[in-house]
Design an enzyme around this catalytic site. Structure first.
Site, PDB file in Angstrom:
ATOM      1  N   LEU A  47      38.056  43.762  49.669  1.00 58.58           N
ATOM      2  CA  LEU A  47      37.604  44.222  48.357  1.00 58.58           C
ATOM      3  C   LEU A  47      38.723  45.103  47.819  1.00 58.58           C
ATOM      4  CD1 LEU A  47      33.882  45.359  49.020  1.00 58.58           C
ATOM      5  CD2 LEU A  47      34.609  43.286  47.841  1.00 58.58           C
ATOM      6  N   ASP A  48      38.908  45.112  46.494  1.00 52.16           N
ATOM      7  CA  ASP A  48      39.911  46.000  45.902  1.00 52.16           C
ATOM      8  C   ASP A  48      39.591  47.445  46.248  1.00 52.16           C
ATOM      9  OD1 ASP A  48      41.169  43.891  44.747  1.00 52.16           O
ATOM     10  OD2 ASP A  48      40.525  44.297  42.693  1.00 52.16           O
ATOM     11  N   LYS A  49      40.621  48.276  46.218  1.00 52.89           N
ATOM     12  CA  LYS A  49      40.470  49.701  46.506  1.00 52.89           C
ATOM     13  C   LYS A  49      39.344  50.329  45.660  1.00 52.89           C
ATOM     14  CE  LYS A  49      43.043  53.976  45.688  1.00 52.89           C
ATOM     15  NZ  LYS A  49      44.261  54.550  45.114  1.00 52.89           N
ATOM     16  N   GLU A  50      39.262  49.945  44.374  1.00 54.00           N
ATOM     17  CA  GLU A  50      38.278  50.562  43.466  1.00 54.00           C
ATOM     18  C   GLU A  50      36.914  49.890  43.497  1.00 54.00           C
ATOM     19  OE1 GLU A  50      41.234  49.389  42.334  1.00 54.00           O
ATOM     20  OE2 GLU A  50      42.390  51.168  41.776  1.00 54.00           O
ATOM     21  N   THR A  51      36.791  48.771  44.195  1.00 53.62           N
ATOM     22  CA  THR A  51      35.502  48.069  44.227  1.00 53.62           C
ATOM     23  C   THR A  51      34.629  48.653  45.332  1.00 53.62           C
ATOM     24  OG1 THR A  51      36.641  46.081  43.493  1.00 53.62           O
ATOM     25  CG2 THR A  51      34.424  45.781  44.319  1.00 53.62           C
TER      26      THR A  51
END
Length: 295
Positions: free
Chosen positions: A86-90
């Protein structure tokens, strides 16, 4: 002042987990474990925590997998394995495997598109139509501006001819990956919408690119994909700023509002995992008067 407090909370979100000791981070992930059996461990991934390390990254999930395994099982436990990213911000549902065999089995399920993933995103504007499928290939390109940088972008197979308005086939970009995202609107208010998304493929930044460049509805707090040619904070509609009690100059503090809400994993019998959106996401929904659907 509640507005100032809200701003401080938002500004601190990305930094918080980069400051803690790896043991503390493993403990946080242990507290966020939503399910475990002999094959897998499912966590609710917090905001601002990258899956892999890189320049300027002090803490990431990959680094604390050995500590987390020992905390969950015993001191002799083998490190856990990553199965997807998952993306860092997700935020939201993330599956880890207890051993190599389980990891390979789960990675294959992701690769062969047998895992059902459902995301929630708060976006600017209203998609037209309110429900549908975006099927446009994606490619990584260099953005030539005063500050050159790379972004994922659309590489459509067709375009409209400016002379006569006819649809013409474009030359295929060899590096483009096919990308398919199903979406539907769950609520809309305050010049924003809450969308439910199902990525059928798993291309890097797919949901963000399809929403911003395909539907013209960038995710709230997605400062990277709200403009093509520059790196600048997202420009928000007046009404949205008013409801969020935010000035445009502080918009850069808004975090990405993208949440991995649900994941269905066909391991023997189908396993269904749901994670509620994080607190900042729920607060934004309330401020924007977007109604959370009842599961």
């Amino acid at each position: 002042d509640p507005t100032q407090r809200w701003l401080r909370e938002l500004a601190a979100l990305s930094q918080q987990l980069q400051q803690v000791h790896p043991n503390v981070l493993a403990k946080i992930l242990k507290q966020r474990t939503v399910y475990q059996n002999e094959e897998i461990v499912v966590i609710d991934k917090p905001y601002g925590l990258p899956v892999h390390g890189g320049p300027g990254i002090k803490n990431c999930i990959a680094d604390v997998l050995p500590i987390l395994a020992k905390m969950l099982e015993n001191m002799k436990a083998d490190p856990l394995h990553l199965c997807h990213r998952l993306d860092k911000e997700t935020t939201g549902v993330m599956v880890l495997a207890r051993n190599k065999e389980a990891a390979e089995k789960i990675r294959l399920l992701f690769k062969t598109r047998q895992v059902e993933k459902t995301y929630w995103a708060i976006v600017l504007g209203d998609p037209d139509p309110v429900e549908g499928v975006v099927e446009i290939p994606i490619v990584e390109k260099e953005v030539k501006s005063h500050q050159s940088h790379y972004k994922m972008t659309l590489a459509p197979n067709y375009r409209l001819c400016p002379e006569d308005g006819k649809v013409v086939k474009t030359r295929k970009t060899r590096r483009a990956e096919s990308a398919v995202t199903r979406y539907r609107r769950l609520a809309s208010a305050s010049a924003c919408s809450l969308l439910e998304l199902q990525p059928i493929t798993g291309v890097k930044h797919q949901i963000r690119v399809h929403l911003a460049f395909g539907l013209g509805c960038p995710i709230l707090g997605d400062h990277k994909y709200s403009h093509w040619s520059k790196l600048a904070p997202q420009k928000l509609p007046e009404l949205t700023l008013r409801r969020l009690k935010l000035e445009q100059s502080k918009a850069r503090h808004l975090p990405l509002h993208l949440h991995a809400h649900r994941l269905c994993l066909p391991l023997g019998q189908p396993l269904d995992f749901v994670c509620k959106p994080p607190l900042f996401f729920q607060k934004t929904l309330r401020k924007l008067e977007l109604d959370i659907p009842k599961d």
